[in-house]
Write a protein that holds these residues in place. Structure first.
Motif, PDB file in Angstrom:
ATOM      1  N   THR A  34       0.803  -1.230   0.000  1.00 34.05           N
ATOM      2  CA  THR A  34       0.000   0.000   0.000  1.00 34.05           C
ATOM      3  C   THR A  34       0.829   1.271   0.000  1.00 34.05           C
ATOM      4  O   THR A  34       0.380   2.302  -0.506  1.00 34.05           O
ATOM      5  CB  THR A  34      -0.957   0.030   1.211  1.00 34.05           C
ATOM      6  N   GLU A  35       2.022   1.220   0.560  1.00 32.77           N
ATOM      7  CA  GLU A  35       2.831   2.436   0.698  1.00 32.77           C
ATOM      8  C   GLU A  35       4.041   2.489  -0.226  1.00 32.77           C
ATOM      9  O   GLU A  35       4.535   3.559  -0.527  1.00 32.77           O
ATOM     10  CB  GLU A  35       3.333   2.596   2.143  1.00 32.77           C
ATOM     11  N   GLY A  36       4.557   1.339  -0.607  1.00 36.35           N
ATOM     12  CA  GLY A  36       5.786   1.335  -1.405  1.00 36.35           C
ATOM     13  C   GLY A  36       7.002   1.348  -0.497  1.00 36.35           C
ATOM     14  O   GLY A  36       7.155   0.487   0.357  1.00 36.35           O
ATOM     15  N   ASN A  37       7.862   2.343  -0.643  1.00 34.28           N
ATOM     16  CA  ASN A  37       9.087   2.447   0.145  1.00 34.28           C
ATOM     17  C   ASN A  37       8.771   2.678   1.620  1.00 34.28           C
ATOM     18  O   ASN A  37       8.074   3.630   1.964  1.00 34.28           O
ATOM     19  CB  ASN A  37       9.947   3.595  -0.397  1.00 34.28           C
ATOM     20  N   LEU A  38       9.301   1.827   2.485  1.00 33.55           N
ATOM     21  CA  LEU A  38       9.008   1.915   3.910  1.00 33.55           C
ATOM     22  C   LEU A  38      10.168   2.465   4.735  1.00 33.55           C
ATOM     23  O   LEU A  38      10.079   2.504   5.958  1.00 33.55           O
ATOM     24  CB  LEU A  38       8.618   0.530   4.446  1.00 33.55           C
ATOM     25  N   SER A  39      11.218   2.893   4.087  1.00 34.14           N
ATOM     26  CA  SER A  39      12.356   3.447   4.818  1.00 34.14           C
ATOM     27  C   SER A  39      11.946   4.722   5.536  1.00 34.14           C
ATOM     28  O   SER A  39      11.184   5.540   5.010  1.00 34.14           O
ATOM     29  CB  SER A  39      13.510   3.755   3.874  1.00 34.14           C
ATOM     30  N   LEU A  40      12.477   4.883   6.737  1.00 37.15           N
ATOM     31  CA  LEU A  40      12.212   6.099   7.496  1.00 37.15           C
ATOM     32  C   LEU A  40      13.109   7.246   7.057  1.00 37.15           C
ATOM     33  O   LEU A  40      12.699   8.400   7.066  1.00 37.15           O
ATOM     34  CB  LEU A  40      12.431   5.837   8.995  1.00 37.15           C
ATOM     35  N   PHE A  41      14.354   6.924   6.708  1.00 39.12           N
ATOM     36  CA  PHE A  41      15.340   7.950   6.390  1.00 39.12           C
ATOM     37  C   PHE A  41      15.982   7.708   5.033  1.00 39.12           C
ATOM     38  O   PHE A  41      16.302   6.584   4.691  1.00 39.12           O
ATOM     39  CB  PHE A  41      16.453   7.969   7.442  1.00 39.12           C
ATOM     40  N   ASP A  42      16.192   8.790   4.312  1.00 37.26           N
ATOM     41  CA  ASP A  42      16.943   8.757   3.062  1.00 37.26           C
ATOM     42  C   ASP A  42      17.720  10.065   2.979  1.00 37.26           C
ATOM     43  O   ASP A  42      17.359  10.979   2.246  1.00 37.26           O
ATOM     44  CB  ASP A  42      16.004   8.596   1.864  1.00 37.26           C
ATOM     45  N   CYS A  43      18.776  10.143   3.782  1.00 33.81           N
ATOM     46  CA  CYS A  43      19.498  11.417   3.853  1.00 33.81           C
ATOM     47  C   CYS A  43      20.215  11.737   2.552  1.00 33.81           C
ATOM     48  O   CYS A  43      20.455  12.905   2.248  1.00 33.81           O
ATOM     49  CB  CYS A  43      20.441  11.455   5.041  1.00 33.81           C
ATOM     50  N   GLY A  44      20.534  10.745   1.738  1.00 37.21           N
ATOM     51  CA  GLY A  44      21.161  11.002   0.452  1.00 37.21           C
ATOM     52  C   GLY A  44      20.267  11.812  -0.474  1.00 37.21           C
ATOM     53  O   GLY A  44      20.738  12.527  -1.355  1.00 37.21           O
ATOM     54  N   LYS A  45      18.968  11.715  -0.252  1.00 38.33           N
ATOM     55  CA  LYS A  45      18.004  12.468  -1.053  1.00 38.33           C
ATOM     56  C   LYS A  45      18.115  13.963  -0.767  1.00 38.33           C
ATOM     57  O   LYS A  45      17.943  14.792  -1.644  1.00 38.33           O
ATOM     58  CB  LYS A  45      16.594  11.963  -0.728  1.00 38.33           C
TER      59      LYS A  45
END
Length: 136
Positions: free
Chosen positions: A81-92
């Motif tokens: 339902t949500e796709g990516n479940l990562s909490l953090f993506d500091c590279g973004k």
């Protein structure tokens, strides 16, 4: 990560279907809740596409679990339902270099492992009295 209404509806519908233990029509789930029928149909089809549900056609048709509740994890449901479940993506946000990337990645891994450790059966047990009173 804040979940959307679709994830909450998906969890509700899956618990409902697991208690019924037979094909369930989306209208039945919609009538038992405040979930809009069309949105529920979209959600159930998404869960079917991800292998969490199967559908049966015909007058006694509807959606059923594709595997036992103890084999369906919260990770499976939220991934659908949500796709990516990562909490953090500091590279973004820090493309030149995220100096605490390893630390944040370790939190992401713990978060994902927690989601993988919670099954539909666990959720159903927590909500058993509510659903037994409500759907029987």
């Amino acid at each position: 990560m804040q979940t959307t209404a679709q994830s909450i509806y998906a969890i509700y519908a899956l618990v409902y279907i697991s208690y019924k233990n037979k094909p369930v029509n989306p209208a039945e789930i919609s009538n038992s809740s405040s979930i809009p029928k069309r949105f529920l149909e979209i959600t159930l089809n998404k869960l079917k596409h991800h292998g969490i549900l199967k559908s049966k056609k015909g007058p006694s048709g509807g959606f059923i679990l594709s595997k036992p509740p103890q084999e369906i994890t919260l990770y499976d449901i939220l991934s659908a339902t949500e796709g990516n479940l990562s909490l953090f993506d500091c590279g973004k946000y820090l493309p030149e270099g995220c100096h605490f990337k390893q630390f944040l990645e370790s939190i992401n891994i713990k978060h994902l492992n927690l989601l993988k450790s919670i099954t539909l059966e666990d959720i159903s047990k927590q909500e058993s009295q509510y659903f037994l009173d409500f759907i029987i």
